[in-house]
Design a protein around this motif. Structure first.
Motif, PDB file in Angstrom:
ATOM      1  N   SER A 405      -5.836  -7.528   3.391  1.00 58.67           N
ATOM      2  CA  SER A 405      -6.376  -6.939   4.621  1.00 58.67           C
ATOM      3  C   SER A 405      -5.359  -5.975   5.188  1.00 58.67           C
ATOM      4  CB  SER A 405      -6.708  -8.029   5.646  1.00 58.67           C
ATOM      5  OG  SER A 405      -5.524  -8.735   6.012  1.00 58.67           O
ATOM      6  N   GLY A 406      -5.833  -5.148   6.101  1.00 53.72           N
ATOM      7  CA  GLY A 406      -4.937  -4.194   6.734  1.00 53.72           C
ATOM      8  C   GLY A 406      -5.643  -2.890   7.026  1.00 53.72           C
ATOM      9  N   THR A 407      -4.918  -1.987   7.670  1.00 59.99           N
ATOM     10  CA  THR A 407      -5.487  -0.709   8.073  1.00 59.99           C
ATOM     11  C   THR A 407      -5.947   0.088   6.860  1.00 59.99           C
ATOM     12  OG1 THR A 407      -3.997  -0.651   9.970  1.00 59.99           O
ATOM     13  CG2 THR A 407      -5.035   1.424   9.314  1.00 59.99           C
ATOM     14  N   GLY A 408      -7.196   0.514   6.898  1.00 54.46           N
ATOM     15  CA  GLY A 408      -7.739   1.381   5.866  1.00 54.46           C
ATOM     16  C   GLY A 408      -8.240   0.678   4.630  1.00 54.46           C
ATOM     17  N   ILE A 409      -7.983  -0.622   4.477  1.00 53.25           N
ATOM     18  CA  ILE A 409      -8.382  -1.322   3.256  1.00 53.25           C
ATOM     19  C   ILE A 409      -9.884  -1.601   3.297  1.00 53.25           C
ATOM     20  CG2 ILE A 409      -8.128  -3.448   1.929  1.00 53.25           C
ATOM     21  CD1 ILE A 409      -5.226  -3.526   2.787  1.00 53.25           C
ATOM     22  N   GLU A 410     -10.569  -1.164   2.223  1.00 53.58           N
ATOM     23  CA  GLU A 410     -12.021  -1.345   2.145  1.00 53.58           C
ATOM     24  C   GLU A 410     -12.436  -2.278   1.021  1.00 53.58           C
ATOM     25  OE1 GLU A 410     -14.006   2.748   3.422  1.00 53.58           O
ATOM     26  OE2 GLU A 410     -12.439   3.068   1.923  1.00 53.58           O
ATOM     27  N   LEU A 425     -11.108   2.260  -0.540  1.00 56.33           N
ATOM     28  CA  LEU A 425      -9.658   2.179  -0.631  1.00 56.33           C
ATOM     29  C   LEU A 425      -9.183   0.741  -0.767  1.00 56.33           C
ATOM     30  CD1 LEU A 425      -6.979   3.833  -0.386  1.00 56.33           C
ATOM     31  CD2 LEU A 425      -7.001   3.209   2.041  1.00 56.33           C
ATOM     32  N   GLY A 426      -8.265   0.550  -1.713  1.00 55.52           N
ATOM     33  CA  GLY A 426      -7.580  -0.718  -1.854  1.00 55.52           C
ATOM     34  C   GLY A 426      -6.082  -0.484  -1.919  1.00 55.52           C
ATOM     35  N   LYS A 427      -5.309  -1.525  -1.728  1.00 55.97           N
ATOM     36  CA  LYS A 427      -3.859  -1.418  -1.795  1.00 55.97           C
ATOM     37  C   LYS A 427      -3.289  -2.569  -2.605  1.00 55.97           C
ATOM     38  CE  LYS A 427      -3.281   1.075   2.587  1.00 55.97           C
ATOM     39  NZ  LYS A 427      -2.606   1.112   3.909  1.00 55.97           N
ATOM     40  N   PHE A 428      -2.117  -2.302  -3.200  1.00 55.90           N
ATOM     41  CA  PHE A 428      -1.447  -3.315  -4.007  1.00 55.90           C
ATOM     42  C   PHE A 428       0.013  -3.416  -3.583  1.00 55.90           C
ATOM     43  CE2 PHE A 428      -4.891  -1.694  -6.597  1.00 55.90           C
ATOM     44  CZ  PHE A 428      -5.489  -2.853  -7.068  1.00 55.90           C
ATOM     45  N   THR A 429       0.509  -4.631  -3.570  1.00 52.88           N
ATOM     46  CA  THR A 429       1.936  -4.862  -3.344  1.00 52.88           C
ATOM     47  C   THR A 429       2.615  -5.016  -4.691  1.00 52.88           C
ATOM     48  OG1 THR A 429       1.569  -5.937  -1.204  1.00 52.88           O
ATOM     49  CG2 THR A 429       3.659  -6.383  -2.318  1.00 52.88           C
ATOM     50  N   LEU A 430       3.611  -4.159  -4.942  1.00 57.55           N
ATOM     51  CA  LEU A 430       4.401  -4.229  -6.172  1.00 57.55           C
ATOM     52  C   LEU A 430       5.705  -4.932  -5.838  1.00 57.55           C
ATOM     53  CD1 LEU A 430       3.916  -0.526  -7.362  1.00 57.55           C
ATOM     54  CD2 LEU A 430       2.348  -2.462  -7.595  1.00 57.55           C
ATOM     55  N   SER A 431       6.013  -6.002  -6.566  1.00 56.34           N
ATOM     56  CA  SER A 431       7.204  -6.798  -6.270  1.00 56.34           C
ATOM     57  C   SER A 431       8.099  -6.872  -7.496  1.00 56.34           C
ATOM     58  CB  SER A 431       6.814  -8.211  -5.825  1.00 56.34           C
ATOM     59  OG  SER A 431       6.001  -8.154  -4.662  1.00 56.34           O
ATOM     60  N   ASP A 467      -7.559   4.623  -4.548  1.00 57.86           N
ATOM     61  CA  ASP A 467      -8.802   5.203  -4.027  1.00 57.86           C
ATOM     62  C   ASP A 467      -9.619   5.682  -5.221  1.00 57.86           C
ATOM     63  OD1 ASP A 467     -10.773   6.177  -2.446  1.00 57.86           O
ATOM     64  OD2 ASP A 467      -9.607   7.805  -1.560  1.00 57.86           O
ATOM     65  N   PRO A 468     -10.405   4.804  -5.818  1.00 61.09           N
ATOM     66  CA  PRO A 468     -11.072   5.144  -7.081  1.00 61.09           C
ATOM     67  C   PRO A 468     -12.071   6.290  -6.926  1.00 61.09           C
ATOM     68  CG  PRO A 468     -11.913   3.076  -6.199  1.00 61.09           C
ATOM     69  CD  PRO A 468     -10.738   3.441  -5.357  1.00 61.09           C
ATOM     70  N   VAL A 469     -12.112   7.115  -7.964  1.00 58.17           N
ATOM     71  CA  VAL A 469     -13.045   8.247  -7.984  1.00 58.17           C
ATOM     72  C   VAL A 469     -14.190   8.000  -8.942  1.00 58.17           C
ATOM     73  CG1 VAL A 469     -11.263   9.899  -7.328  1.00 58.17           C
ATOM     74  CG2 VAL A 469     -11.653   9.410  -9.749  1.00 58.17           C
ATOM     75  N   GLU A 492       0.740  -4.640 -16.818  1.00 64.19           N
ATOM     76  CA  GLU A 492      -0.569  -4.013 -16.887  1.00 64.19           C
ATOM     77  C   GLU A 492      -1.554  -4.872 -16.096  1.00 64.19           C
ATOM     78  OE1 GLU A 492      -1.694  -3.219 -20.888  1.00 64.19           O
ATOM     79  OE2 GLU A 492       0.112  -2.047 -21.343  1.00 64.19           O
ATOM     80  N   TYR A 493      -2.041  -4.289 -15.029  1.00 66.02           N
ATOM     81  CA  TYR A 493      -2.954  -5.000 -14.120  1.00 66.02           C
ATOM     82  C   TYR A 493      -4.329  -4.344 -14.260  1.00 66.02           C
ATOM     83  CZ  TYR A 493      -4.650  -7.006  -9.674  1.00 66.02           C
ATOM     84  OH  TYR A 493      -5.347  -7.666  -8.702  1.00 66.02           O
ATOM     85  N   ARG A 494      -5.290  -5.089 -14.788  1.00 68.36           N
ATOM     86  CA  ARG A 494      -6.615  -4.527 -15.081  1.00 68.36           C
ATOM     87  C   ARG A 494      -7.530  -4.639 -13.866  1.00 68.36           C
ATOM     88  NH1 ARG A 494      -4.757  -6.836 -19.653  1.00 68.36           N
ATOM     89  NH2 ARG A 494      -5.528  -8.888 -19.029  1.00 68.36           N
ATOM     90  N   ILE A 495      -8.064  -3.498 -13.492  1.00 67.71           N
ATOM     91  CA  ILE A 495      -8.972  -3.400 -12.343  1.00 67.71           C
ATOM     92  C   ILE A 495     -10.360  -3.058 -12.856  1.00 67.71           C
ATOM     93  CG2 ILE A 495      -9.430  -2.166 -10.179  1.00 67.71           C
ATOM     94  CD1 ILE A 495      -6.429  -1.392 -10.196  1.00 67.71           C
ATOM     95  N   LYS A 496     -11.359  -3.657 -12.270  1.00 65.71           N
ATOM     96  CA  LYS A 496     -12.743  -3.295 -12.576  1.00 65.71           C
ATOM     97  C   LYS A 496     -13.379  -2.755 -11.298  1.00 65.71           C
ATOM     98  CE  LYS A 496     -13.468  -6.627 -16.325  1.00 65.71           C
ATOM     99  NZ  LYS A 496     -14.298  -7.768 -16.811  1.00 65.71           N
ATOM    100  N   VAL A 497     -13.578  -1.437 -11.274  1.00 64.39           N
ATOM    101  CA  VAL A 497     -14.180  -0.796 -10.101  1.00 64.39           C
ATOM    102  C   VAL A 497     -15.689  -0.898 -10.230  1.00 64.39           C
ATOM    103  CG1 VAL A 497     -14.378   1.322  -8.760  1.00 64.39           C
ATOM    104  CG2 VAL A 497     -12.229   0.782  -9.943  1.00 64.39           C
TER     105      VAL A 497
END
Length: 761
Positions: A405-410, A425-431, A467-469, A492-497
Motif C-alpha cells: 500500500s502507499g501513495t499511487g499504488i494501484e 502502478l505497482g511498487k517493489f522493495t528491493l533489499s 507501470d505496465p504498458v 528473477e521475479y516473475r510478474i503476471k500482468v
C-alpha cells in the motif's frame, strides 16, 4: 661550454629546463612533508627561481647559431592537455663570473685591490704568492679572492644534490717554469673594498683543492685552469651560505718560485642533480579509479591484483623511474609487494603504473601502499601512504517484495500471480538480503541487458515503480553491487500482468427491487433503477445458469443510474455489457446502452445508431465528444445490426493514444448461436484533450443539451467497467461468451447451449 680562441672555458651551461605549474594542485603541507624528508631547510616557493615539487619538468634543446645560443622549448609540454599553465623556461646559464674580487697583500700595503684588472697591457692579471722581484717594487705576499653570489637555486638544495663544481681561473704568467702548488680555499667571510690581509682565515681547514703547475708563456701551459670546487659548493648548499668566497694562495709563500698571475675573469660552474620529488597524485586505476585515501575513506576493491599509479616528477627534468611498495596494515614492517613500475623509466611528469602480483593479497585484507622515485642517482622521499581493502565476496542474491500500500499504488504484483493491469502502478522493495555493504541496485523489467541503477546508502533498500504498458508475463531482474564493485547473483521475479480487471461489476441479478449492487473491487455503489423491469438473462435463456437475470427497458424513460461519477473519462477506460435490441425499434432512432453525464452531454455513449453512413445503415457504436461541447468522434461497426439477438458490446477509450475503439461479439439466441468472436472497429482518433465528466453513470439512456434521451428499448445485462483499456483478445472472448470473470484467470462458466456443428465456438 663557452670558450675563447685559446680554448679557455668561460661558461659551462647546464641543460636548460622548463616547468609547468602542476604543483598548484598539490597542497603546501604535502610539499613541506615531501621536501622535509630529504633534510633540506625550507621549501623554495618562488617558481620564477625553480620548479616546485610536483611541477612537471622537461629539458629544452640548446643549439649555437652565429652570435647566439638558442634554446628550444619542449613542444610536447606546450601542447599536452594536462600541462598546467603558466609554463616557465629557464636557460640555466648558471656558470657565471664572480660578483666581486679582491687582492690582499702584506708589506705595508693597507689598501685592498678591489675588482682589479690587469697590472698593465703587458702585465696581465694580478699576482698570487711571494714577490721579491724588482717589478714588485717591494717585498710582499699577495692572495686573490673571488666572491660568487646569485646562487639561490643552489642554496635551496642539500649538499648531496651537488655532483660536481669547478672554479675556473685564467693563468697568464708564472715566475718560474717549475711546477708549484696553488691552493684554493673557501673563505668564511665575504669580500668588500675595505678588507685587508687579516680579514680572512686561510687555515689548513679552509683549503679545498689545489693545482701544481706553471703558467709561463715561454714554457707554455697558460690559459684557463680549473680547481675542484665540489666540496665547497656542497658546503655552500648544505649550510645555506649567502655567498661563496673562493681564494687562491700559493702553497709556498717563502719563495718567488710560487709566484703566478691570474686574470680577474674567474667563473664557477656547478653541476647538480636534485632527487625526484615525492611521487604525487597517487591513484588506484584498476579495478576502479580511486584517489589516495586512508582510514574510513579508503576504497574497497574486488581484485587481488589491483593497479596502482602515481605521477613522478624531477625538478631537473630528464628520465625517472619508480618503485611501488605494498604492506599489510596488520604488519607494516614487511613489504608484500616491492616492484618497479611497468614503465621502468620515462620522462619526468609521467604517470607510472604497477600491478600487484597474483597470490599476494587476500579477501578481507587492508593494505597500505606508497611510491618512491629515482633518477638513477638519487632517490626521492617516499610518497604519502594510501590504503585499500580487498573484498572479493559477492553479495547474496537480493530479495524482491511487492509494496502492499502507499501513495499511487494501484496494484500489488505478487510473484507468479496474475494481478493488476495495464496502467495500474505497482511498487517493489528491493533489499540486499544479509549483505551489509550493498551500495547500488541494478534492475530491469523485461530486459536484463538494459538495467537501470539505484544508488542507496550502505545496506539500505530501494523502492522501484512498475507501470505496465501491456498485459502478460514480465520478469523483474535485480542485482546488487557492493562498495567494492562485486555484483550479486541475479534475482528473477516473475510478474503476471492481468488483462484489465473489472473495477465495477453490476451483474443485474437481483430480480427484485429498484437497485442493483456493485460486486467489483472499486465499490462504486448500487444503481438506482427507474421503470425497468426484471427479466431472464442470457445465461438463464441459454441454460447455463438458472439465476441469471437482466433489466428490460421500455425505450421511453426507463434507466438505472449511479449515485455519482464512476469513471475518470479523462483517462483510459473500458465499458462492456450484454444487450438485446427490441426488433420493433430498429431504424427508428439512436439508443444508448451505457453513458456518463457531463455538464450538458454524455462524456461517452455505447449503443445503437439508426444511420451511420447517412444512407440509413444502422450500426453499433461507441462515441466521445472531442471536448465537453465539441465534435463527437465514433467507432462503429461496418456490418448490419441483428436485432432481437444478444450481443456483447465493448467500448474503449485509450487516453494515451487518443483513440476510441469498439468490439462487437454476436452471441445469438438459444435457437441460433453465433460464433462468439469479438469483431473490432477502429481505432478512431479523437481530437482535443480528454475531459472528466462530473455526472452520474447511466444505463439505458444518454444526455444531450442537458436533457436525458436516447432511451434504450430492450434488455441489458452484465455491465462491467474497467480502468485501463482492453487489449487482450482472450479476455474479450470470455466476456463475450458470458464468462463470470471477476478475477482474471479464475474459473469461468460460459453459455452452454452451443451448437457443435458451428465452428469457432
Amino acid at each position: 661550454q663557452v670558450v675563447d680562441a685559446d680554448g679557455g672555458v668561460h661558461f659551462v651551461i647546464p641543460p636548460p629546463v622548463m616547468w609547468d605549474s602542476a604543483a598548484s594542485k598539490v597542497s603546501r603541507p604535502e610539499r613541506l612533508e615531501a621536501r622535509g624528508a630529504t633534510g633540506a631547510i625550507g621549501v623554495v616557493d618562488d617558481r620564477m627561481a625553480a620548479p616546485l615539487p610536483g611541477d612537471r619538468v622537461a629539458p629544452m634543446g640548446l643549439r649555437v647559431e652565429a652570435g647566439s645560443v638558442v634554446v628550444d622549448p619542449d613542444e610536447a609540454m606546450l601542447s599536452a592537455r594536462d600541462t598546467v599553465w603558466p609554463v616557465y623556461i629557464d636557460p640555466a646559464f648558471n656558470a657565471h663570473p664572480a660578483a666581486e674580487w679582491i687582492a690582499i697583500r702584506t708589506g705595508g700595503y693597507t689598501s685592498t685591490l678591489y675588482n682589479w684588472g690587469d697590472i698593465s697591457s703587458t702585465m696581465l692579471g694580478e699576482g698570487d704568492g711571494y714577490c721579491t722581484a724588482s717589478s714588485c717594487n717591494t717585498v710582499f705576499t699577495q692572495r686573490l679572492i673571488w666572491e660568487f653570489s646569485g646562487l639561490d637555486t643552489i642554496r635551496g638544495m642539500t649538499g648531496a644534490d651537488i655532483t660536481s663544481a669547478t672554479f675556473t681561473v685564467n693563468g697568464v704568467h708564472s715566475y718560474s717554469c717549475a711546477a708549484t702548488t696553488t691552493d684554493m680555499h673557501v673563505l668564511l667571510a665575504g669580500v668588500s673594498a675595505g678588507q685587508s690581509w687579516g680579514s680572512h682565515n686561510w687555515s689548513q681547514d679552509t683549503r679545498y683543492s689545489s693545482r701544481t703547475e706553471y703558467h709561463n708563456a715561454s714554457c707554455g701551459n697558460t690559459g684557463y685552469r680549473s680547481f675542484d670546487a665540489t666540496s665547497a659548493a656542497q658546503h655552500f648548499a648544505e649550510y645555506d651560505w649567502s655567498t661563496l668566497p673562493l681564494g687562491l694562495k700559493a702553497r709556498d709563500e717563502s719563495t718567488m718560485t710560487g709566484w703566478k698571475r691570474f686574470r680577474h675573469d674567474a667563473t664557477l660552474s656547478i653541476t647538480y642533480n636534485r632527487p625526484p620529488d615525492a611521487p604525487s597524485q597517487l591513484m588506484l586505476t584498476n579495478p576502479v579509479n580511486s584517489s589516495c585515501a586512508t582510514g574510513a575513506g579508503r576504497p574497497f576493491i574486488n581484485s587481488t591484483t589491483p593497479t596502482l599509479s602515481a605521477i613522478v616528477s624531477d625538478p631537473d627534468g630528464g628520465i625517472v623511474n619508480s618503485r611501488f611498495y605494498v604492506v599489510s596494515t596488520a604488519n607494516t614492517s614487511v613489504n608484500i609487494w616491492n616492484e618497479a613500475a611497468v614503465e621502468w623509466e620515462a620522462q619526468s611528469g609521467t604517470r607510472f603504473h604497477s600491478t600487484v602480483g597474483a597470490g599476494l593479497l587476500s579477501h578481507g585484507g587492508t593494505y597500505a601502499w606508497r611510491v618512491q622515485a629515482g633518477d638513477w642517482a638519487r632517490l626521492s622521499p617516499f610518497s604519502v601512504w594510501c590504503e585499500f581493502t580487498v573484498d572479493t565476496q559477492l553479495p547474496v542474491t537480493p530479495t524482491v517484495t511487492p509494496v502492499a500500500s502507499g501513495t499511487g499504488i494501484e496494484a500489488v504484483y505478487q510473484a507468479d500471480v496474475e494481478r493488476g493491469g495495464v496502467g495500474m502502478l505497482g511498487k517493489f522493495t528491493l533489499s540486499p538480503g544479509t549483505s551489509t555493504d550493498v551500495v547500488k541496485f541494478l534492475y530491469s523489467f523485461g530486459d536484463p541487458a538494459a538495467m537501470k541503477s539505484v544508488t542507496v546508502s550502505q545496506s539500505a533498500s530501494a523502492t522501484v515503480s512498475f507501470d505496465p504498458v501491456s498485459s502478460g508475463p514480465v520478469t523483474l531482474y535485480v542485482k546488487t553491487i557492493d562498495r567494492a564493485g562485486n555484483v550479486s547473483p541475479q534475482r528473477e521475479y516473475r510478474i503476471k500482468v492481468a488483462a484489465p480487471v473489472e473495477d465495477v461489476i453490476w451483474k443485474l441479478d437481483e430480480n427484485t427491487g429498484t437497485s442493483s449492487a456493485d460486486s467489483g473491487p472499486k465499490g462504486a455503489g448500487p444503481l438506482s433503477i427507474t421503470g425497468a423491469s426484471w427479466v431472464a438473462g442470457p445465461h438463464q435463456l441459454f441454460g447455463s445458469r438458472g439465476n441469471d437475470w437482466a433489466l428490460s427497458f421500455d425505450g421511453v424513460n426507463d434507466a438505472a443510474v449511479s449515485g455519482g461519477p464512476v469513471l475518470d473519462t479523462s483517462k483510459s477506460f473500458t465499458v462492456s455489457a450484454h444487450v438485446r435490441l427490441d426488433p420493433a425499434k430498429v431504424g427508428q432512432g439512436d439508443y444508448t446502452v451505457l453513458s456518463q453525464d457531463g455538464l450538458s452531454q454524455s462524456a461517452f455513449r455505447l449503443g445503437y445508431r439508426s444511420s451511420c453512413d447517412g444512407a440509413g445503415t444502422d450500426c453499433w457504436s461507441f462515441s466521445m465528444p472531442d471536448t465537453s461541447s465539441g465534435t463527437t468522434v465514433t467507432a462503429a461497426t461496418s456490418n448490419d445490426v441483428t436485432a432481437g439477438e444478444w450481443v456483447h458490446l465493448v467500448g474503449e477509450h485509450d487516453a494515451t493514444a487518443g483513440t476510441v475503439r469498439l468490439w462487437v461479439c454476436e452471441v445469438g439466441t438459444p435457437d441460433r448461436l453465433a460464433t462468439g468472436e469479438p469483431i473490432p472497429s477502429g481505432p478512431v482518433v479523437r481530437g482535443g484533450a480528454a475531459w472528466q465528466s462530473p455526472g452520474v453513470f447511466a444505463i439505458g439512456r444518454g444526455l444531450s443539451a442537458n436533457t436525458a434521451g436516447n432511451w434504450w428499448p430492450g434488455q441489458i445485462d452484465n455491465v462491467r467497467l474497467f480502468s485501463g483499456h482492453v487489449a487482450d483478445a482472450a479476455k474479450l472472448r470470455r466476456l463475450c461468451q458470458g464468462a463470470e470473470v471477476e478475477d482474471f484467470g479464475q474459473g469461468a462458466s460460459a453459455f452452454t447451449a452451443v451448437d457443435p456443428t458451428v465452428s469457432g465456438q
